[in-house]
Design a protein around this motif. Structure first.
Motif, PDB file in Angstrom:
ATOM      1  N   GLU A   6       0.838  -1.200   0.000  1.00 47.27           N
ATOM      2  CA  GLU A   6       0.000   0.000   0.000  1.00 47.27           C
ATOM      3  C   GLU A   6       0.871   1.248   0.000  1.00 47.27           C
ATOM      4  O   GLU A   6       1.989   1.250   0.524  1.00 47.27           O
ATOM      5  CB  GLU A   6      -0.913   0.047   1.234  1.00 47.27           C
ATOM      6  N   SER A   7       0.318   2.316  -0.547  1.00 44.12           N
ATOM      7  CA  SER A   7       0.966   3.627  -0.508  1.00 44.12           C
ATOM      8  C   SER A   7      -0.089   4.707  -0.609  1.00 44.12           C
ATOM      9  O   SER A   7      -1.247   4.429  -0.960  1.00 44.12           O
ATOM     10  CB  SER A   7       1.988   3.764  -1.644  1.00 44.12           C
ATOM     11  N   GLY A   8       0.312   5.937  -0.306  1.00 41.97           N
ATOM     12  CA  GLY A   8      -0.584   7.074  -0.474  1.00 41.97           C
ATOM     13  C   GLY A   8      -1.169   7.638   0.795  1.00 41.97           C
ATOM     14  O   GLY A   8      -1.869   8.653   0.754  1.00 41.97           O
ATOM     15  N   GLY A   9      -0.915   7.001   1.912  1.00 44.19           N
ATOM     16  CA  GLY A   9      -1.432   7.538   3.166  1.00 44.19           C
ATOM     17  C   GLY A   9      -0.715   8.810   3.576  1.00 44.19           C
ATOM     18  O   GLY A   9       0.282   9.205   2.970  1.00 44.19           O
ATOM     19  N   GLY A  10      -1.247   9.456   4.614  1.00 45.77           N
ATOM     20  CA  GLY A  10      -0.617  10.671   5.103  1.00 45.77           C
ATOM     21  C   GLY A  10      -1.560  11.479   5.953  1.00 45.77           C
ATOM     22  O   GLY A  10      -2.614  10.996   6.384  1.00 45.77           O
ATOM     23  N   LEU A  11      -1.174  12.723   6.167  1.00 49.59           N
ATOM     24  CA  LEU A  11      -1.959  13.659   6.956  1.00 49.59           C
ATOM     25  C   LEU A  11      -2.705  14.595   6.013  1.00 49.59           C
ATOM     26  O   LEU A  11      -2.104  15.167   5.093  1.00 49.59           O
ATOM     27  CB  LEU A  11      -1.028  14.466   7.865  1.00 49.59           C
ATOM     28  N   VAL A  12      -4.004  14.754   6.264  1.00 53.17           N
ATOM     29  CA  VAL A  12      -4.825  15.622   5.433  1.00 53.17           C
ATOM     30  C   VAL A  12      -5.819  16.352   6.323  1.00 53.17           C
ATOM     31  O   VAL A  12      -6.238  15.839   7.362  1.00 53.17           O
ATOM     32  CB  VAL A  12      -5.548  14.804   4.335  1.00 53.17           C
ATOM     33  N   GLN A  13      -6.193  17.549   5.916  1.00 55.32           N
ATOM     34  CA  GLN A  13      -7.166  18.322   6.680  1.00 55.32           C
ATOM     35  C   GLN A  13      -8.583  17.832   6.421  1.00 55.32           C
ATOM     36  O   GLN A  13      -8.860  17.264   5.353  1.00 55.32           O
ATOM     37  CB  GLN A  13      -7.065  19.800   6.308  1.00 55.32           C
ATOM     38  N   PRO A  14      -9.480  18.041   7.367  1.00 52.33           N
ATOM     39  CA  PRO A  14     -10.887  17.682   7.119  1.00 52.33           C
ATOM     40  C   PRO A  14     -11.402  18.333   5.838  1.00 52.33           C
ATOM     41  O   PRO A  14     -11.107  19.510   5.573  1.00 52.33           O
ATOM     42  CB  PRO A  14     -11.603  18.230   8.356  1.00 52.33           C
ATOM     43  N   GLU A  88     -13.058  11.169  11.659  1.00 54.01           N
ATOM     44  CA  GLU A  88     -13.383   9.775  11.973  1.00 54.01           C
ATOM     45  C   GLU A  88     -12.906   8.788  10.910  1.00 54.01           C
ATOM     46  O   GLU A  88     -13.024   7.571  11.100  1.00 54.01           O
ATOM     47  CB  GLU A  88     -14.886   9.599  12.216  1.00 54.01           C
ATOM     48  N   ASP A  89     -12.366   9.291   9.798  1.00 55.83           N
ATOM     49  CA  ASP A  89     -11.751   8.408   8.797  1.00 55.83           C
ATOM     50  C   ASP A  89     -10.309   8.054   9.176  1.00 55.83           C
ATOM     51  O   ASP A  89      -9.675   7.234   8.498  1.00 55.83           O
ATOM     52  CB  ASP A  89     -11.757   9.067   7.421  1.00 55.83           C
ATOM     53  N   THR A  90      -9.800   8.667  10.222  1.00 52.55           N
ATOM     54  CA  THR A  90      -8.439   8.384  10.669  1.00 52.55           C
ATOM     55  C   THR A  90      -8.299   6.925  11.078  1.00 52.55           C
ATOM     56  O   THR A  90      -9.062   6.422  11.911  1.00 52.55           O
ATOM     57  CB  THR A  90      -8.066   9.292  11.855  1.00 52.55           C
ATOM     58  N   ALA A  91      -7.340   6.233  10.473  1.00 57.09           N
ATOM     59  CA  ALA A  91      -7.151   4.807  10.731  1.00 57.09           C
ATOM     60  C   ALA A  91      -5.950   4.314   9.926  1.00 57.09           C
ATOM     61  O   ALA A  91      -5.428   5.040   9.072  1.00 57.09           O
ATOM     62  CB  ALA A  91      -8.387   4.012  10.315  1.00 57.09           C
ATOM     63  N   GLY A 108      -0.439  -2.198   5.574  1.00 55.26           N
ATOM     64  CA  GLY A 108      -1.213  -1.049   6.050  1.00 55.26           C
ATOM     65  C   GLY A 108      -0.525   0.273   5.787  1.00 55.26           C
ATOM     66  O   GLY A 108       0.696   0.355   5.725  1.00 55.26           O
ATOM     67  N   THR A 109      -1.354   1.311   5.652  1.00 57.53           N
ATOM     68  CA  THR A 109      -0.851   2.676   5.501  1.00 57.53           C
ATOM     69  C   THR A 109      -1.707   3.599   6.358  1.00 57.53           C
ATOM     70  O   THR A 109      -2.930   3.482   6.383  1.00 57.53           O
ATOM     71  CB  THR A 109      -0.844   3.108   4.022  1.00 57.53           C
ATOM     72  N   GLN A 110      -1.056   4.503   7.068  1.00 57.12           N
ATOM     73  CA  GLN A 110      -1.756   5.376   8.007  1.00 57.12           C
ATOM     74  C   GLN A 110      -2.398   6.557   7.280  1.00 57.12           C
ATOM     75  O   GLN A 110      -1.738   7.227   6.482  1.00 57.12           O
ATOM     76  CB  GLN A 110      -0.785   5.897   9.069  1.00 57.12           C
ATOM     77  N   VAL A 111      -3.655   6.806   7.592  1.00 54.89           N
ATOM     78  CA  VAL A 111      -4.357   8.001   7.135  1.00 54.89           C
ATOM     79  C   VAL A 111      -4.794   8.766   8.373  1.00 54.89           C
ATOM     80  O   VAL A 111      -5.484   8.215   9.242  1.00 54.89           O
ATOM     81  CB  VAL A 111      -5.574   7.646   6.267  1.00 54.89           C
ATOM     82  N   THR A 112      -4.393  10.024   8.454  1.00 54.42           N
ATOM     83  CA  THR A 112      -4.755  10.878   9.575  1.00 54.42           C
ATOM     84  C   THR A 112      -5.453  12.114   9.042  1.00 54.42           C
ATOM     85  O   THR A 112      -4.901  12.830   8.201  1.00 54.42           O
ATOM     86  CB  THR A 112      -3.528  11.286  10.389  1.00 54.42           C
ATOM     87  N   VAL A 113      -6.670  12.344   9.524  1.00 55.79           N
ATOM     88  CA  VAL A 113      -7.457  13.509   9.112  1.00 55.79           C
ATOM     89  C   VAL A 113      -7.551  14.445  10.315  1.00 55.79           C
ATOM     90  O   VAL A 113      -8.214  14.136  11.308  1.00 55.79           O
ATOM     91  CB  VAL A 113      -8.855  13.106   8.627  1.00 55.79           C
ATOM     92  N   SER A 114      -6.880  15.574  10.208  1.00 50.49           N
ATOM     93  CA  SER A 114      -6.805  16.483  11.344  1.00 50.49           C
ATOM     94  C   SER A 114      -6.441  17.873  10.864  1.00 50.49           C
ATOM     95  O   SER A 114      -5.717  18.034   9.882  1.00 50.49           O
ATOM     96  CB  SER A 114      -5.748  15.996  12.341  1.00 50.49           C
ATOM     97  N   SER A 115      -6.955  18.867  11.587  1.00 49.42           N
ATOM     98  CA  SER A 115      -6.588  20.243  11.269  1.00 49.42           C
ATOM     99  C   SER A 115      -5.410  20.693  12.124  1.00 49.42           C
ATOM    100  O   SER A 115      -4.936  21.829  11.984  1.00 49.42           O
ATOM    101  CB  SER A 115      -7.796  21.163  11.497  1.00 49.42           C
TER     102      SER A 115
END
Length: 115
Positions: A6-14, A88-91, A108-115
């Protein structure tokens, strides 16, 4: 040896978007039903989206209308386009391949949705 990467995960704003990719060994992809699952801290792993080798799809209720799963047989890859992301999509998001013979998981790849 079969691998799912897997690839493409990361930190993104809501409200933002991300696209996850999962590359597989060519020997299994053509016969595999591919899925994305996710697991948040303290929660069970849940189905996000599923696509058969005939391109039939289904989605978890919480992501319907926001996420799109697709596959590219020439590239032995499956993708998850995620739009309108919410905290809530953070996982950790996992790729899964189900063939007539066995089941395979990616790391697995981490996705974090946060401001």
């Amino acid at each position: 040896q079969v691998q799912l990467v897997e690839s493409g995960g990361g930190l993104v704003q809501p409200g933002g978007s991300l696209t996850l990719s999962c590359a597989t060994s060519g020997s299994i992809f053509s016969t595999a039903a591919m899925s994305w699952y996710r697991q948040a801290p303290g929660k069970q792993r849940e189905l996000v989206a599923h696509i058969t080798n005939h391109n039939n799809t289904n989605y978890g209720d919480s992501v319907k209308g926001r996420f799109t799963i697709s596959r590219d047989n020439a590239r032995n890859s499956v993708f998850l386009q995620m739009n309108s992301l919410k905290p809530e999509d953070t996982a950790v998001y996992y790729c899964r391949a189900l063939t007539p013979i066995r089941l395979y998981w990616g790391q697995g790849t981490q996705v974090t949705v946060s401001s």
